[in-house]
Design a protein around this motif. Structure first.
Motif, PDB file in Angstrom:
ATOM      1  N   ARG A 135       0.843  -1.182   0.000  1.00 31.33           N
ATOM      2  CA  ARG A 135       0.000   0.000   0.000  1.00 31.33           C
ATOM      3  C   ARG A 135       0.886   1.244   0.000  1.00 31.33           C
ATOM      4  NH1 ARG A 135      -5.393   0.496   1.375  1.00 31.33           N
ATOM      5  NH2 ARG A 135      -6.075   2.585   1.989  1.00 31.33           N
ATOM      6  N   TRP A 136       0.460   2.280  -0.689  1.00 31.34           N
ATOM      7  CA  TRP A 136       1.285   3.471  -0.832  1.00 31.34           C
ATOM      8  C   TRP A 136       1.197   4.365   0.404  1.00 31.34           C
ATOM      9  CZ3 TRP A 136       0.687   5.782  -6.443  1.00 31.34           C
ATOM     10  CH2 TRP A 136       1.322   4.911  -7.340  1.00 31.34           C
ATOM     11  N   THR A 137       1.918   4.008   1.451  1.00 36.49           N
ATOM     12  CA  THR A 137       2.112   4.915   2.571  1.00 36.49           C
ATOM     13  C   THR A 137       3.158   5.946   2.155  1.00 36.49           C
ATOM     14  OG1 THR A 137       3.896   3.559   3.466  1.00 36.49           O
ATOM     15  CG2 THR A 137       1.644   3.044   4.199  1.00 36.49           C
ATOM     16  N   ALA A 138       3.285   6.993   2.960  1.00 39.30           N
ATOM     17  CA  ALA A 138       4.309   8.004   2.656  1.00 39.30           C
ATOM     18  C   ALA A 138       5.699   7.366   2.650  1.00 39.30           C
ATOM     19  CB  ALA A 138       4.237   9.133   3.677  1.00 39.30           C
ATOM     20  N   ALA A 139       5.932   6.438   3.581  1.00 39.62           N
ATOM     21  CA  ALA A 139       7.247   5.795   3.669  1.00 39.62           C
ATOM     22  C   ALA A 139       7.511   4.920   2.455  1.00 39.62           C
ATOM     23  CB  ALA A 139       7.332   4.963   4.952  1.00 39.62           C
ATOM     24  N   TYR A 140       6.472   4.181   1.984  1.00 37.30           N
ATOM     25  CA  TYR A 140       6.727   3.299   0.848  1.00 37.30           C
ATOM     26  C   TYR A 140       6.855   4.098  -0.445  1.00 37.30           C
ATOM     27  CZ  TYR A 140       6.965  -0.842  -1.999  1.00 37.30           C
ATOM     28  OH  TYR A 140       7.411  -1.797  -2.861  1.00 37.30           O
ATOM     29  N   LYS A 141       6.141   5.194  -0.567  1.00 35.72           N
ATOM     30  CA  LYS A 141       6.323   6.044  -1.742  1.00 35.72           C
ATOM     31  C   LYS A 141       7.747   6.580  -1.803  1.00 35.72           C
ATOM     32  CE  LYS A 141       3.025   8.995  -2.813  1.00 35.72           C
ATOM     33  NZ  LYS A 141       1.946  10.010  -2.644  1.00 35.72           N
TER      34      LYS A 141
END
Length: 296
Positions: free
Chosen positions: A73-79
């Protein structure tokens, strides 16, 4: 030819290494751990470190490494991880290659048709500008990070890849089990275009980029005729002989995928203009052929 590859354990990298070695090429694999085999060279893109001594004699480099766009899922951290894995990795590699006494002749750098953003039903080739949103911004920064290699005179090609039709991995690898269970269906209203390419054609196209000395800059790696998600659904059902009765409504996708749902529901009708103009021939130009090849 001696060829270095990053991302060699991924779907594309594994197939490319196998193809090159079958034809007698010497492949060097860049890994992010201590090397455990003679064909491995360590690099650490996060720290911008690379063992260039291990790349001596390489005439070509294929850069495929990067965090999977649809893996989480595109969390801020994964983005941030998606962006950093591409930009820092490309900058590290391009800077190191440019500083070599004898740099490689060509760098094929992975990129994506996400560069164009949502193109609706408009046929889009490499002359189109970047789109708007997270993925286009990442792709622009990703390609810009290769500038040190370009400035050093290394022929640099950006392989803007579409959806790779493969059973064993990638986005399509997630579709096959669902459709085999008879649970597949269109996503949203199904009118969005998907620009696909078979795994076999993708590997052949990467090798074409390596071998075609007058190709540089962006090249779309997609089949000639993109199809709608509705058409993909019908073909998957026909090839696998399963019903396709379970459409996934857009609101459900947004709940399940978050921000990434916008890209799943977005439309990209991308055409491989430069690939075709350079004489490349597709083995699986149509979606039925691509799905049948992956399902075999």
């Amino acid at each position: 030819m001696r060829i270095a590859i990053t991302g060699s354990t991924g779907l594309i990298g594994t197939a490319l290494v196998r193809s090159l070695r079958t034809d007698g090429h010497d492949v060097v694999r860049l890994v992010r751990r201590a090397p455990s085999a003679a064909d491995e060279v360590r690099w650490d893109p996060g720290r911008q470190e690379i063992d260039t001594a291990g790349l001596a004699g390489c005439e070509a480099v294929v850069h495929l490494a990067g965090a999977g766009v649809g893996d989480h899922r595109w969390t801020a951290a994964y983005k941030q991880e998606i962006r950093d894995s591409r930009v820092l990795g490309t900058r590290t590699l391009a800077t190191a290659l440019a500083a070599m006494d004898t740099p490689p002749r060509v760098l094929v750098c992975g990129s994506a048709i996400g560069y164009y953003g949502d193109t609706g039903d408009r046929r889009t080739d490499e002359s189109a500008p970047a789109g708007h949103g997270f993925l286009p911004e990442v792709c622009v920064a990703w390609e810009d990070a290769a500038k040190p290699a370009q400035d050093a005179g290394i022929r640099t090609v950006f392989a803007r890849t579409g959806l790779v039709v493969a059973r064993a991995g990638g986005a399509w690898g997630r579709l096959f089990p669902v459709f085999r269970l008879g649970l597949g269906g269109r996503l949203g209203d199904g009118s969005q275009y998907w620009s696909f390419i078979s795994l076999e054609d993708h590997i052949a196209a990467l090798r074409h980029l390596l071998d075609t000395g007058d190709l540089a800059g962006p090249v779309n790696l997609t089949a000639p005729e993109p199809v709608t998600n509705r058409e993909v659904t019908a073909v998957m059902g026909k090839v696998l002989n399963r019903p396709t009765l379970f459409p996934v409504p857009a609101p459900v996708l947004r709940i399940a995928l978050g921000e990434f749902a916008g890209d799943v529901l977005g439309s990209q009708r991308v055409i491989p203009r430069r690939l075709l103009d350079s004489g490349f021939t597709f083995r699986h130009p149509r979606i039925m052929e691509a799905v049948r090849a992956a399902a075999a």
